[in-house]
Design a protein around this motif. Structure first.
Motif, PDB file in Angstrom:
ATOM      1  N   THR A 127       0.854  -1.187   0.000  1.00  0.00           N
ATOM      2  CA  THR A 127       0.000   0.000   0.000  1.00  0.00           C
ATOM      3  C   THR A 127       0.884   1.229   0.000  1.00  0.00           C
ATOM      4  O   THR A 127       1.982   1.222   0.567  1.00  0.00           O
ATOM      5  CB  THR A 127      -0.913   0.020   1.233  1.00  0.00           C
ATOM      6  OG1 THR A 127      -0.111  -0.050   2.425  1.00  0.00           O
ATOM      7  CG2 THR A 127      -1.877  -1.164   1.218  1.00  0.00           C
ATOM      8  N   LEU A 128       0.408   2.278  -0.628  1.00  0.00           N
ATOM      9  CA  LEU A 128       1.241   3.464  -0.781  1.00  0.00           C
ATOM     10  C   LEU A 128       0.397   4.715  -0.894  1.00  0.00           C
ATOM     11  O   LEU A 128      -0.768   4.665  -1.311  1.00  0.00           O
ATOM     12  CB  LEU A 128       2.113   3.347  -2.027  1.00  0.00           C
ATOM     13  CG  LEU A 128       1.382   3.266  -3.369  1.00  0.00           C
ATOM     14  CD1 LEU A 128       2.240   3.888  -4.464  1.00  0.00           C
ATOM     15  CD2 LEU A 128       1.052   1.820  -3.744  1.00  0.00           C
ATOM     16  N   ASP A 176      -4.357   7.544   4.556  1.00  0.00           N
ATOM     17  CA  ASP A 176      -5.103   7.469   5.805  1.00  0.00           C
ATOM     18  C   ASP A 176      -5.847   6.141   5.883  1.00  0.00           C
ATOM     19  O   ASP A 176      -6.274   5.597   4.851  1.00  0.00           O
ATOM     20  CB  ASP A 176      -6.083   8.629   5.910  1.00  0.00           C
ATOM     21  CG  ASP A 176      -5.382   9.974   6.049  1.00  0.00           C
ATOM     22  OD1 ASP A 176      -4.254   9.998   6.588  1.00  0.00           O
ATOM     23  OD2 ASP A 176      -5.961  10.995   5.614  1.00  0.00           O
ATOM     24  N   PRO A 177      -6.019   5.594   7.096  1.00  0.00           N
ATOM     25  CA  PRO A 177      -6.709   4.307   7.236  1.00  0.00           C
ATOM     26  C   PRO A 177      -8.072   4.315   6.551  1.00  0.00           C
ATOM     27  O   PRO A 177      -8.868   5.236   6.728  1.00  0.00           O
ATOM     28  CB  PRO A 177      -6.843   4.150   8.756  1.00  0.00           C
ATOM     29  CG  PRO A 177      -5.679   4.901   9.305  1.00  0.00           C
ATOM     30  CD  PRO A 177      -5.505   6.080   8.393  1.00  0.00           C
ATOM     31  N   GLY A 178      -8.301   3.305   5.723  1.00  0.00           N
ATOM     32  CA  GLY A 178      -9.567   3.180   5.005  1.00  0.00           C
ATOM     33  C   GLY A 178      -9.543   3.703   3.582  1.00  0.00           C
ATOM     34  O   GLY A 178     -10.423   3.375   2.788  1.00  0.00           O
ATOM     35  N   GLU A 179      -8.546   4.519   3.241  1.00  0.00           N
ATOM     36  CA  GLU A 179      -8.515   5.100   1.904  1.00  0.00           C
ATOM     37  C   GLU A 179      -8.301   4.057   0.812  1.00  0.00           C
ATOM     38  O   GLU A 179      -8.718   4.270  -0.329  1.00  0.00           O
ATOM     39  CB  GLU A 179      -7.418   6.170   1.803  1.00  0.00           C
ATOM     40  CG  GLU A 179      -7.800   7.497   2.401  1.00  0.00           C
ATOM     41  CD  GLU A 179      -6.772   8.588   2.131  1.00  0.00           C
ATOM     42  OE1 GLU A 179      -7.129   9.764   2.300  1.00  0.00           O
ATOM     43  OE2 GLU A 179      -5.627   8.257   1.759  1.00  0.00           O
ATOM     44  N   ALA A 180      -7.670   2.948   1.140  1.00  0.00           N
ATOM     45  CA  ALA A 180      -7.428   1.919   0.130  1.00  0.00           C
ATOM     46  C   ALA A 180      -8.730   1.396  -0.466  1.00  0.00           C
ATOM     47  O   ALA A 180      -8.756   0.959  -1.626  1.00  0.00           O
ATOM     48  CB  ALA A 180      -6.635   0.767   0.735  1.00  0.00           C
ATOM     49  N   LEU A 181      -9.809   1.451   0.292  1.00  0.00           N
ATOM     50  CA  LEU A 181     -11.098   0.971  -0.219  1.00  0.00           C
ATOM     51  C   LEU A 181     -11.579   1.795  -1.399  1.00  0.00           C
ATOM     52  O   LEU A 181     -12.391   1.324  -2.208  1.00  0.00           O
ATOM     53  CB  LEU A 181     -12.147   0.992   0.899  1.00  0.00           C
ATOM     54  CG  LEU A 181     -11.896   0.032   2.071  1.00  0.00           C
ATOM     55  CD1 LEU A 181     -12.931   0.256   3.167  1.00  0.00           C
ATOM     56  CD2 LEU A 181     -11.909  -1.411   1.599  1.00  0.00           C
ATOM     57  N   ARG A 182     -11.077   3.017  -1.523  1.00  0.00           N
ATOM     58  CA  ARG A 182     -11.475   3.885  -2.643  1.00  0.00           C
ATOM     59  C   ARG A 182     -10.696   3.560  -3.908  1.00  0.00           C
ATOM     60  O   ARG A 182     -11.058   4.013  -4.990  1.00  0.00           O
ATOM     61  CB  ARG A 182     -11.297   5.354  -2.245  1.00  0.00           C
ATOM     62  CG  ARG A 182     -12.230   5.771  -1.112  1.00  0.00           C
ATOM     63  CD  ARG A 182     -11.809   7.081  -0.470  1.00  0.00           C
ATOM     64  NE  ARG A 182     -11.764   8.169  -1.427  1.00  0.00           N
ATOM     65  CZ  ARG A 182     -11.292   9.390  -1.143  1.00  0.00           C
ATOM     66  NH1 ARG A 182     -10.814   9.644   0.069  1.00  0.00           N
ATOM     67  NH2 ARG A 182     -11.277  10.322  -2.068  1.00  0.00           N
TER      68      ARG A 182
END
Length: 208
Positions: free
Chosen positions: A123-124, A160-166
């Motif tokens: 993740t980045l 930020d935590p959770g942004e990967a879902l976007r």
């Protein structure tokens, strides 16, 4: 049949965890057991003492930070999924510490990791993803593992935590990787073709 994942992020419930959850859902849906280890920031680095290699103990001489549990679980598992956040263009420090000790203890004598199924995710925030993804693959490549990929590089954006879902594409890649790894584990479990034997390779120091 089992796949073990190592979460190299010090964050609990962060974006790296979300990627592993996406892959893990597909692995478990395929009937393969899935377990995640997250050693956190307290992992100690390799001492280069070679005690594990010289004794053949398959354990690191350092104890108490969870790495020996990870080593044992990886040796027992059929597959290994590495996931790390990108820190300044590379894998996290804690992931590097785990891999240094895992590969030396379990892989550099009589290799206990050969022919296990390997996969990688990272993740980045912005850049450094492909380099980190290839770093993780290279560690398993050197251990004679069977590398599985998805339909794109395993790099998922999110700071930020959770942004990967976007990052819908990135999460889909993580899910596809899970499906592919589970499939290969099952293929190897069903095959009647014997695998090449693992041997102890010579290790050379080029300063003579």
């Amino acid at each position: 049949m089992k796949i073990v994942a190592i979460n190299g992020s010090p964050r609990k419930n962060g974006n790296t965890a979300l990627c592993l959850e996406a892959a893990g859902r597909e692995i478990q849906a395929a009937g393969v057991e899935f377990q995640i280890f997250q050693p956190g920031a307290g992992v100690r680095p390799c001492l280069a003492c070679y005690h594990c290699l010289n004794t053949g103990s398959l354990r690191c001489v350092q104890d108490g930070d969870g790495v020996n549990d990870i080593i044992a679980a990886c040796m027992e598992a059929d597959g290994l999924l590495l996931a790390s956040p990108v820190y300044h263009g590379g894998m996290s420090g804690s992931m590097k510490c785990v891999l240094d000790r895992l590969m030396l203890a379990a892989g550099c004598g009589v290799n206990q990791l050969h022919h296990k199924v390997g996969g990688a995710l990272c993740t980045l925030r912005r850049s450094g993803g492909v380099g980190t993804y290839h770093q993780l693959l290279a560690a398993m490549d050197a251990m004679e593992m069977i590398l599985m990929t998805a339909d794109y590089w395993g790099a998922v954006h999110g700071a930020d935590p959770g942004e990967a879902l976007r990052d819908e594409e990135g999460m889909a890649v993580a899910a596809q990787l899970g499906r592919n790894m589970a499939w290969m584990v099952k293929v190897l479990h069903e095959t009647a073709v014997p695998a090449p034997a693992a041997g102890k390779r010579p290790m050379m120091n080029f300063i003579r």
